[in-house]
Design a protein around this motif. Structure first.
Motif, PDB file in Angstrom:
ATOM      1  N   ALA A 166      -1.458  -0.193 -16.827  1.00 26.41           N
ATOM      2  CA  ALA A 166      -0.759   0.497 -15.737  1.00 26.41           C
ATOM      3  C   ALA A 166      -1.717   1.192 -14.769  1.00 26.41           C
ATOM      4  CB  ALA A 166       0.254   1.496 -16.306  1.00 26.41           C
ATOM      5  N   PRO A 167      -2.774   1.890 -15.233  1.00 29.52           N
ATOM      6  CA  PRO A 167      -3.688   2.495 -14.255  1.00 29.52           C
ATOM      7  C   PRO A 167      -4.376   1.455 -13.366  1.00 29.52           C
ATOM      8  CG  PRO A 167      -3.959   3.528 -16.393  1.00 29.52           C
ATOM      9  CD  PRO A 167      -3.084   2.330 -16.606  1.00 29.52           C
ATOM     10  N   MET A 168      -4.673   0.299 -13.924  1.00 27.63           N
ATOM     11  CA  MET A 168      -5.330  -0.724 -13.110  1.00 27.63           C
ATOM     12  C   MET A 168      -4.418  -1.190 -11.983  1.00 27.63           C
ATOM     13  SD  MET A 168      -7.912  -2.537 -12.337  1.00 27.63           S
ATOM     14  CE  MET A 168      -9.018  -2.356 -13.725  1.00 27.63           C
ATOM     15  N   VAL A 169      -3.180  -1.533 -12.296  1.00 23.25           N
ATOM     16  CA  VAL A 169      -2.289  -2.012 -11.237  1.00 23.25           C
ATOM     17  C   VAL A 169      -1.909  -0.871 -10.292  1.00 23.25           C
ATOM     18  CG1 VAL A 169      -1.441  -3.948 -12.605  1.00 23.25           C
ATOM     19  CG2 VAL A 169      -0.209  -1.782 -12.667  1.00 23.25           C
ATOM     20  N   THR A 170      -1.941   0.368 -10.784  1.00 20.13           N
ATOM     21  CA  THR A 170      -1.723   1.504  -9.884  1.00 20.13           C
ATOM     22  C   THR A 170      -2.836   1.590  -8.854  1.00 20.13           C
ATOM     23  OG1 THR A 170      -0.554   2.763 -11.594  1.00 20.13           O
ATOM     24  CG2 THR A 170      -1.444   4.014  -9.750  1.00 20.13           C
ATOM     25  N   SER A 171      -4.074   1.353  -9.284  1.00 18.75           N
ATOM     26  CA  SER A 171      -5.195   1.415  -8.335  1.00 18.75           C
ATOM     27  C   SER A 171      -5.093   0.318  -7.282  1.00 18.75           C
ATOM     28  CB  SER A 171      -6.529   1.330  -9.075  1.00 18.75           C
ATOM     29  OG  SER A 171      -6.800   0.013  -9.517  1.00 18.75           O
ATOM     30  N   PHE A 172      -4.436  -0.797  -7.623  1.00 18.40           N
ATOM     31  CA  PHE A 172      -4.181  -1.824  -6.614  1.00 18.40           C
ATOM     32  C   PHE A 172      -3.188  -1.304  -5.572  1.00 18.40           C
ATOM     33  CE2 PHE A 172      -4.646  -5.230 -10.161  1.00 18.40           C
ATOM     34  CZ  PHE A 172      -6.001  -5.008 -10.216  1.00 18.40           C
ATOM     35  N   ALA A 173      -2.144  -0.644  -6.033  1.00 22.36           N
ATOM     36  CA  ALA A 173      -1.051  -0.234  -5.153  1.00 22.36           C
ATOM     37  C   ALA A 173      -1.395   0.995  -4.319  1.00 22.36           C
ATOM     38  CB  ALA A 173       0.207   0.036  -5.977  1.00 22.36           C
ATOM     39  N   ASP A 174      -2.161   1.941  -4.878  1.00 20.89           N
ATOM     40  CA  ASP A 174      -2.356   3.212  -4.171  1.00 20.89           C
ATOM     41  C   ASP A 174      -3.530   3.208  -3.190  1.00 20.89           C
ATOM     42  OD1 ASP A 174      -4.701   3.611  -5.658  1.00 20.89           O
ATOM     43  OD2 ASP A 174      -3.886   5.232  -6.894  1.00 20.89           O
ATOM     44  N   HIS A 176       0.855  -1.185   0.000  1.00 20.52           N
ATOM     45  CA  HIS A 176       0.000   0.000   0.000  1.00 20.52           C
ATOM     46  C   HIS A 176       0.884   1.225   0.000  1.00 20.52           C
ATOM     47  CE1 HIS A 176      -3.094   2.798   2.088  1.00 20.52           C
ATOM     48  NE2 HIS A 176      -3.101   2.953   0.781  1.00 20.52           N
ATOM     49  N   ASP A 177       0.839   1.975  -1.094  1.00 24.01           N
ATOM     50  CA  ASP A 177       1.580   3.220  -1.236  1.00 24.01           C
ATOM     51  C   ASP A 177       0.710   4.181  -2.040  1.00 24.01           C
ATOM     52  OD1 ASP A 177       3.214   5.349  -1.841  1.00 24.01           O
ATOM     53  OD2 ASP A 177       4.810   4.172  -2.772  1.00 24.01           O
ATOM     54  N   PRO A 178       0.066   5.156  -1.381  1.00 24.22           N
ATOM     55  CA  PRO A 178      -0.898   6.012  -2.076  1.00 24.22           C
ATOM     56  C   PRO A 178      -0.301   6.876  -3.179  1.00 24.22           C
ATOM     57  CG  PRO A 178      -0.463   6.840   0.128  1.00 24.22           C
ATOM     58  CD  PRO A 178       0.175   5.497   0.044  1.00 24.22           C
TER      59      PRO A 178
END
Length: 437
Positions: free
Chosen positions: A210-218, A190-192
């Motif tokens: 990339a936006p999809m996996v970014t939404s997982f991480a943020d 978890h890194d917003p």
């Protein structure tokens, strides 16, 4: 709910499979096609796929071993393809929503306005709808459920995705007489402040956007997953953004009652939350209370501890492998794996990922400018907080510092969007304030 395998087997033997139309042919869509076309899920047929680009729809069928699919551009052409047992692909998703030969629509677009319009159309044509779209559900799911109920069809989130797996576990816990107090999700990271640039390589390696996996991480995706879980079971968040403790790697989820303040486990009706780095990830868990002294002795005998809190968990979620469970439950029993049960209880609000400047236009989920935080819906309405599901394409009117949540007063809304109409309908139906009005 493994009774469905028996009923699906009967449909297969009878030559009367449940006919499925899928909208979206991305990473998860290709997996679903593989499951259905390869007959790994007997009793169902993926008769058609709609996608903005035909090549991706064709690829989904080809990867599943279906060979060449027929491109169709009219209701008659789609009906002929289905009658002749040919797989069909199209760029026009309304052909699927309107087709009398299709029983269930599986929506996997990750969009908001586009998906909402198609779901309403499918409902209007008497079709059950299975969504792999927590973002839409967390934004206007309650009013979409009203439409589905009026039409007598099933609207549901999909099994296999974490909300669906949470729903099955929650129902199991309730069925044995325990009372859930915290419904949780296990994250690895978890890194917003992650963005599509930082996640580009991971997206490339895993064949995702990339936006999809970014939404997982943020934190955006888990906020939506827990919001839809809260809305399905009448739960809340104990605080804005949830507690989301990070525990030492390898720490088992059985220790989870110690990770949250005692008051969080005493909220009336229960709460949703998550944990980072716990094992077994990426699973889900439910902390439940049991007060009966004799039953607690049995639970101790069965190695669940001394109580009064007990931890139930599932160590995995298998996304596309399990999606057909929800398709079958909807078509056979009109039973939703997970759906809102009334007014929204938790929403996902827009939070600045960096300092925002007047004139900037907000990007979407997993973008560069914002991330999502879960907040109780009554607070969202009271403080006119901007739901992340309506934030895309909004223009910033005044400076917003990093990590500050946005309100409707901070932005100029685009005109003519379906999502805003549905938000107003949702507020009016449930007698709630609407911040955008």
């Amino acid at each position: 709910m493994m009774v469905i395998d028996k009923f699906l087997a009967e449909r297969e033997v009878q030559g009367h499979p449940i006919r499925v139309g899928m909208i979206g042919a991305g990473f998860q869509g290709r997996g679903v096609a593989l499951q259905l076309v390869a007959r790994l899920a007997p009793g169902l047929r993926l008769v058609a796929i709609a996608n903005h680009h035909l090549a991706a729809a064709r690829q989904a069928y080809a990867q599943a071993g279906a060979g060449d699919a027929i491109a169709v551009d009219s209701p008659a052409a789609l009906a002929r393809a289905i009658a002749d047992a040919h797989y069909a692909v199209t760029e026009d998703a309304t052909l699927l929503t309107d087709c009398p030969q299709i029983d269930v629509i599986l929506e996997i677009t990750g969009s908001i306005d586009y998906a909402a319009d198609l779901i309403l159309r499918a409902i209007d044509h008497g079709k059950h709808v299975v969504m792999m779209n927590a973002e839409l559900d967390g934004t206007v799911g309650p009013i979409l459920k009203v439409y589905a109920d009026r039409a007598g069809v099933c609207l549901t989130q999909s099994d296999g995705d974490q909300p669906g797996v949470i729903a099955n576990l929650y129902r199991f816990v309730r069925s044995i007489g325990a009372e859930p107090v915290l419904v949780g999700n296990i994250k690895g990271l978890h890194d917003p402040y992650r963005n599509p640039d930082t996640q580009a390589e991971f997206a490339r390696r895993t064949h995702q956007r990339a936006p999809m996996v970014t939404s997982f991480a943020d934190g955006t995706k888990i906020s939506y997953e827990m919001a839809v879980s809260a809305n399905a079971f009448g739960l809340r968040v104990a605080r804005r953004g949830m507690y989301g403790p990070t525990v030492p790697a390898g720490t088992h989820v059985q220790e989870s009652p110690n990770w949250y303040p005692p008051e969080a486990l005493e909220v009336s009706g229960g709460v949703v939350d998550y944990v980072v780095q716990a094992e077994p990830g990426p699973g889900v868990f439910v902390i439940a209370r049991h007060e009966h002294p004799v039953q607690r002795e049995y639970l101790k005998l069965y190695k669940l501890g001394d109580g009064p809190y007990y931890v139930f968990y599932r160590p995995y979620h298998l996304c596309h492998f399990e999606a057909h469970h929800s398709i079958a439950r909807a078509a056979l029993f009109n039973d939703a794996t997970m759906a809102p049960q009334g007014e929204p209880r938790v929403e996902v609000i827009t939070t600045a990922k960096r300092d925002l400047i007047p004139g900037e236009v907000l990007d979407g989920f997993g973008g560069f400018l914002s991330y999502g935080l879960a907040e109780n819906a009554d607070v969202v309405a009271r403080d006119r907080l901007l739901p992340l599901g309506v934030a895309e394409d909004c223009r910033i009117k005044r400076a917003v510092p990093k990590d500050q949540v946005l309100t409707y007063d901070d932005v100029e809304l685009p005109s003519g969007r379906l999502i805003e109409r549905l938000r107003r309908e949702q507020a009016e139906f449930f007698h709630l304030p609407h911040g955008g009005s």
